[in-house]
Scaffold this motif. Structure first.
Motif, PDB file in Angstrom:
ATOM      1  N   LEU A  13      -7.306  23.034 -10.860  1.00 49.95           N
ATOM      2  CA  LEU A  13      -7.600  21.797 -11.567  1.00 49.95           C
ATOM      3  C   LEU A  13      -6.645  21.697 -12.750  1.00 49.95           C
ATOM      4  O   LEU A  13      -6.671  22.531 -13.657  1.00 49.95           O
ATOM      5  CB  LEU A  13      -9.053  21.796 -12.054  1.00 49.95           C
ATOM      6  N   VAL A  14      -5.753  20.707 -12.727  1.00 50.75           N
ATOM      7  CA  VAL A  14      -4.735  20.574 -13.771  1.00 50.75           C
ATOM      8  C   VAL A  14      -5.322  19.899 -14.999  1.00 50.75           C
ATOM      9  O   VAL A  14      -5.232  20.408 -16.115  1.00 50.75           O
ATOM     10  CB  VAL A  14      -3.511  19.786 -13.254  1.00 50.75           C
ATOM     11  N   THR A  15      -5.939  18.738 -14.804  1.00 54.56           N
ATOM     12  CA  THR A  15      -6.479  18.012 -15.952  1.00 54.56           C
ATOM     13  C   THR A  15      -7.593  17.074 -15.525  1.00 54.56           C
ATOM     14  O   THR A  15      -7.626  16.616 -14.381  1.00 54.56           O
ATOM     15  CB  THR A  15      -5.375  17.212 -16.669  1.00 54.56           C
ATOM     16  N   ILE A  16      -8.493  16.828 -16.458  1.00 51.92           N
ATOM     17  CA  ILE A  16      -9.528  15.810 -16.293  1.00 51.92           C
ATOM     18  C   ILE A  16      -9.379  14.862 -17.466  1.00 51.92           C
ATOM     19  O   ILE A  16      -9.302  15.291 -18.622  1.00 51.92           O
ATOM     20  CB  ILE A  16     -10.946  16.411 -16.286  1.00 51.92           C
ATOM     21  N   ASN A  17      -9.334  13.581 -17.176  1.00 55.06           N
ATOM     22  CA  ASN A  17      -9.137  12.575 -18.203  1.00 55.06           C
ATOM     23  C   ASN A  17     -10.294  11.582 -18.157  1.00 55.06           C
ATOM     24  O   ASN A  17     -10.664  11.109 -17.086  1.00 55.06           O
ATOM     25  CB  ASN A  17      -7.805  11.849 -17.956  1.00 55.06           C
ATOM     26  N   ARG A  18     -10.885  11.298 -19.321  1.00 52.43           N
ATOM     27  CA  ARG A  18     -11.947  10.292 -19.367  1.00 52.43           C
ATOM     28  C   ARG A  18     -11.307   8.922 -19.547  1.00 52.43           C
ATOM     29  O   ARG A  18     -10.532   8.721 -20.484  1.00 52.43           O
ATOM     30  CB  ARG A  18     -12.909  10.574 -20.515  1.00 52.43           C
ATOM     31  N   VAL A  19     -11.600   8.035 -18.641  1.00 53.55           N
ATOM     32  CA  VAL A  19     -11.035   6.686 -18.696  1.00 53.55           C
ATOM     33  C   VAL A  19     -12.167   5.695 -18.909  1.00 53.55           C
ATOM     34  O   VAL A  19     -13.301   5.937 -18.520  1.00 53.55           O
ATOM     35  CB  VAL A  19     -10.244   6.348 -17.406  1.00 53.55           C
ATOM     36  N   ALA A  20     -11.858   4.568 -19.554  1.00 53.30           N
ATOM     37  CA  ALA A  20     -12.869   3.560 -19.872  1.00 53.30           C
ATOM     38  C   ALA A  20     -12.465   2.211 -19.310  1.00 53.30           C
ATOM     39  O   ALA A  20     -11.293   1.843 -19.320  1.00 53.30           O
ATOM     40  CB  ALA A  20     -13.060   3.456 -21.378  1.00 53.30           C
ATOM     41  N   LYS A  21     -13.458   1.491 -18.815  1.00 53.11           N
ATOM     42  CA  LYS A  21     -13.263   0.125 -18.355  1.00 53.11           C
ATOM     43  C   LYS A  21     -14.108  -0.758 -19.260  1.00 53.11           C
ATOM     44  O   LYS A  21     -15.318  -0.539 -19.391  1.00 53.11           O
ATOM     45  CB  LYS A  21     -13.721   0.003 -16.903  1.00 53.11           C
ATOM     46  N   VAL A  22     -13.461  -1.723 -19.905  1.00 55.91           N
ATOM     47  CA  VAL A  22     -14.183  -2.597 -20.826  1.00 55.91           C
ATOM     48  C   VAL A  22     -14.775  -3.752 -20.038  1.00 55.91           C
ATOM     49  O   VAL A  22     -14.070  -4.480 -19.344  1.00 55.91           O
ATOM     50  CB  VAL A  22     -13.250  -3.118 -21.944  1.00 55.91           C
ATOM     51  N   VAL A  23     -16.089  -3.891 -20.140  1.00 55.63           N
ATOM     52  CA  VAL A  23     -16.807  -4.972 -19.467  1.00 55.63           C
ATOM     53  C   VAL A  23     -17.603  -5.750 -20.515  1.00 55.63           C
ATOM     54  O   VAL A  23     -17.587  -5.411 -21.704  1.00 55.63           O
ATOM     55  CB  VAL A  23     -17.738  -4.424 -18.355  1.00 55.63           C
ATOM     56  N   LYS A  24     -18.309  -6.765 -20.061  1.00 56.15           N
ATOM     57  CA  LYS A  24     -19.023  -7.664 -20.959  1.00 56.15           C
ATOM     58  C   LYS A  24     -20.018  -6.922 -21.870  1.00 56.15           C
ATOM     59  O   LYS A  24     -20.114  -7.216 -23.052  1.00 56.15           O
ATOM     60  CB  LYS A  24     -19.765  -8.703 -20.114  1.00 56.15           C
ATOM     61  N   GLY A  25     -20.729  -5.971 -21.344  1.00 55.20           N
ATOM     62  CA  GLY A  25     -21.739  -5.261 -22.130  1.00 55.20           C
ATOM     63  C   GLY A  25     -21.215  -4.074 -22.917  1.00 55.20           C
ATOM     64  O   GLY A  25     -21.965  -3.438 -23.637  1.00 55.20           O
ATOM     65  N   GLY A  26     -19.948  -3.756 -22.814  1.00 54.81           N
ATOM     66  CA  GLY A  26     -19.396  -2.603 -23.531  1.00 54.81           C
ATOM     67  C   GLY A  26     -18.351  -1.891 -22.687  1.00 54.81           C
ATOM     68  O   GLY A  26     -17.533  -2.532 -22.037  1.00 54.81           O
ATOM     69  N   ARG A  27     -18.434  -0.579 -22.675  1.00 51.38           N
ATOM     70  CA  ARG A  27     -17.462   0.217 -21.912  1.00 51.38           C
ATOM     71  C   ARG A  27     -18.166   0.986 -20.810  1.00 51.38           C
ATOM     72  O   ARG A  27     -19.267   1.497 -21.007  1.00 51.38           O
ATOM     73  CB  ARG A  27     -16.763   1.233 -22.822  1.00 51.38           C
ATOM     74  N   ARG A  28     -17.485   1.095 -19.676  1.00 54.40           N
ATOM     75  CA  ARG A  28     -17.972   1.951 -18.589  1.00 54.40           C
ATOM     76  C   ARG A  28     -16.996   3.105 -18.455  1.00 54.40           C
ATOM     77  O   ARG A  28     -15.802   2.894 -18.256  1.00 54.40           O
ATOM     78  CB  ARG A  28     -18.031   1.179 -17.272  1.00 54.40           C
ATOM     79  N   PHE A  29     -17.526   4.301 -18.559  1.00 53.82           N
ATOM     80  CA  PHE A  29     -16.666   5.480 -18.529  1.00 53.82           C
ATOM     81  C   PHE A  29     -16.602   6.082 -17.128  1.00 53.82           C
ATOM     82  O   PHE A  29     -17.591   6.111 -16.405  1.00 53.82           O
ATOM     83  CB  PHE A  29     -17.157   6.538 -19.517  1.00 53.82           C
ATOM     84  N   GLY A  30     -15.419   6.544 -16.802  1.00 55.72           N
ATOM     85  CA  GLY A  30     -15.201   7.257 -15.555  1.00 55.72           C
ATOM     86  C   GLY A  30     -14.306   8.449 -15.834  1.00 55.72           C
ATOM     87  O   GLY A  30     -13.881   8.673 -16.976  1.00 55.72           O
ATOM     88  N   PHE A  31     -14.013   9.223 -14.796  1.00 57.10           N
ATOM     89  CA  PHE A  31     -13.192  10.416 -14.965  1.00 57.10           C
ATOM     90  C   PHE A  31     -12.096  10.435 -13.918  1.00 57.10           C
ATOM     91  O   PHE A  31     -12.327  10.125 -12.754  1.00 57.10           O
ATOM     92  CB  PHE A  31     -14.049  11.675 -14.850  1.00 57.10           C
ATOM     93  N   ALA A  32     -10.888  10.811 -14.357  1.00 55.02           N
ATOM     94  CA  ALA A  32      -9.745  10.948 -13.459  1.00 55.02           C
ATOM     95  C   ALA A  32      -9.337  12.420 -13.460  1.00 55.02           C
ATOM     96  O   ALA A  32      -9.244  13.038 -14.522  1.00 55.02           O
ATOM     97  CB  ALA A  32      -8.585  10.081 -13.923  1.00 55.02           C
ATOM     98  N   ALA A  33      -9.112  12.972 -12.273  1.00 55.68           N
ATOM     99  CA  ALA A  33      -8.764  14.387 -12.150  1.00 55.68           C
ATOM    100  C   ALA A  33      -7.469  14.557 -11.363  1.00 55.68           C
ATOM    101  O   ALA A  33      -7.164  13.756 -10.481  1.00 55.68           O
ATOM    102  CB  ALA A  33      -9.889  15.156 -11.450  1.00 55.68           C
ATOM    103  N   ILE A  34      -6.715  15.600 -11.698  1.00 52.85           N
ATOM    104  CA  ILE A  34      -5.518  15.989 -10.939  1.00 52.85           C
ATOM    105  C   ILE A  34      -5.748  17.410 -10.436  1.00 52.85           C
ATOM    106  O   ILE A  34      -6.072  18.301 -11.221  1.00 52.85           O
ATOM    107  CB  ILE A  34      -4.244  15.962 -11.795  1.00 52.85           C
ATOM    108  N   VAL A  35      -5.568  17.609  -9.129  1.00 50.29           N
ATOM    109  CA  VAL A  35      -5.784  18.912  -8.505  1.00 50.29           C
ATOM    110  C   VAL A  35      -4.545  19.290  -7.703  1.00 50.29           C
ATOM    111  O   VAL A  35      -3.936  18.434  -7.054  1.00 50.29           O
ATOM    112  CB  VAL A  35      -7.027  18.884  -7.594  1.00 50.29           C
ATOM    113  N   ILE A  36      -4.189  20.581  -7.750  1.00 51.42           N
ATOM    114  CA  ILE A  36      -3.089  21.111  -6.940  1.00 51.42           C
ATOM    115  C   ILE A  36      -3.676  22.099  -5.941  1.00 51.42           C
ATOM    116  O   ILE A  36      -4.471  22.964  -6.310  1.00 51.42           O
ATOM    117  CB  ILE A  36      -2.034  21.790  -7.826  1.00 51.42           C
ATOM    118  N   VAL A  37      -3.293  21.940  -4.674  1.00 51.83           N
ATOM    119  CA  VAL A  37      -3.806  22.786  -3.595  1.00 51.83           C
ATOM    120  C   VAL A  37      -2.624  23.461  -2.916  1.00 51.83           C
ATOM    121  O   VAL A  37      -1.599  22.838  -2.664  1.00 51.83           O
ATOM    122  CB  VAL A  37      -4.594  21.937  -2.567  1.00 51.83           C
ATOM    123  N   GLY A  38      -2.759  24.761  -2.613  1.00 51.17           N
ATOM    124  CA  GLY A  38      -1.698  25.483  -1.923  1.00 51.17           C
ATOM    125  C   GLY A  38      -2.243  26.637  -1.124  1.00 51.17           C
ATOM    126  O   GLY A  38      -3.361  27.098  -1.359  1.00 51.17           O
TER     127      GLY A  38
END
Length: 186
Positions: A13-38
Motif C-alpha cells: 500500500l503506497v498511499t491513502i488520500n482522503r478526498v472530498a466532494k462538495v455537495v449542497k449539504g456540505g462535503r462528502r468524504f471518500g478515500f483514494a488508495a494506490i497499491v503495488i502488486v508483484g
C-alpha cells in the motif's frame, strides 16, 4: 505488505488520500488508495481505487493492480540490464543497474516497486515531481523502455555474445614508484 496466499503475490500500500466532494449539504468524504502488486520474480503492476471506506478502496486498487501487471526483464534475477530514464508529466526517474550487494537505493514509492518486482540491487533517483502517481507512472514508463539483450539481438539478427560488451582482462605490471631526489638550489 499483504501476502495473497492463493496466487503468491505481494501487495504494498503506497498511499491513502482522503478526498472530498462538495455537495449542497456540505462535503462528502471518500478515500483514494494506490497499491503495488508483484510476484518478486519479474512481474509488477500498480492500481488505484476510490471508495467511501478505506478497505474497499484498497481492494479496488489491488484488483486494478493485478489486472495491469507487466513483465520486466531482470539481469541475473537481481538488477536491471542497463540504465533507464522514465518520464511522466513533471516526474522523471533515473534507474541504474548496480553491483551485487548494493541493495535497493530508492526513495518513495519506487522502493515498493523494486521490492514487489524482486530487484535486489538498484540505484534510483527521482527528479521533478514527488507526487506518488507521477513517480510510479514514470517508473513504469522506464520499465517499458527497457529491453533485454536477447530482444535486442533478435531485432539486429545477431547473437547475444555480439551485443554484450566483452570484458578484457588487464594485466597490471608491478611498477615501483621512485621518489624524486631533493632538488639542489643554486
Amino acid at each position: 505488505m499483504f501476502d495473497n496466499e492463493n496466487s503468491n503475490l505481494s501487495e504494498h500500500l503506497v498511499t491513502i488520500n482522503r478526498v472530498a466532494k462538495v455537495v449542497k449539504g456540505g462535503r462528502r468524504f471518500g478515500f483514494a488508495a494506490i497499491v503495488i502488486v508483484g510476484d518478486t520474480k519479474g512481474k509488477v503492476g500498480y492500481g488505484t481505487g476510490k471508495a467511501k471506506e478505506v478497505p474497499e478502496a484498497i481492494r479496488k486498487a489491488s484488483e486494478n493492480a493485478k489486472n495491469s501487471m507487466i513483465r520486466v526483464h531482470l539481469k541475473e534475477g537481481r538488477t536491471l540490464h542497463h540504465d533507464i530514464v522514465g518520464k511522466f508529466g513533471a516526474g522523471k526517474v533515473i534507474l541504474r543497474s548496480s553491483k551485487p550487494g548494493t541493495g535497493v537505493i530508492a526513495g518513495g514509492p519506487m522502493r515498493f516497486i523494486f521490492e514487489s518486482l524482486g530487484i535486489k540491487d538498484v540505484v534510483a533517483k527521482s527528479n521533478g515531481s514527488s507526487n506518488p502517481h507521477n513517480m510510479i507512472k514514470a517508473t513504469f514508463n522506464a520499465f517499458k523502455n527497457s529491453e533485454s539483450p536477447k530482444s535486442i539481438a533478435s531485432k539486429r539478427s545477431k547473437k547475444i555474445s555480439e551485443i554484450l560488451p566483452i570484458k578484457k582482462e588487464v594485466k597490471h605490471e608491478n611498477k615501483s614508484t621512485k621518489t624524486p631526489s631533493k632538488i639542489e638550489k643554486n
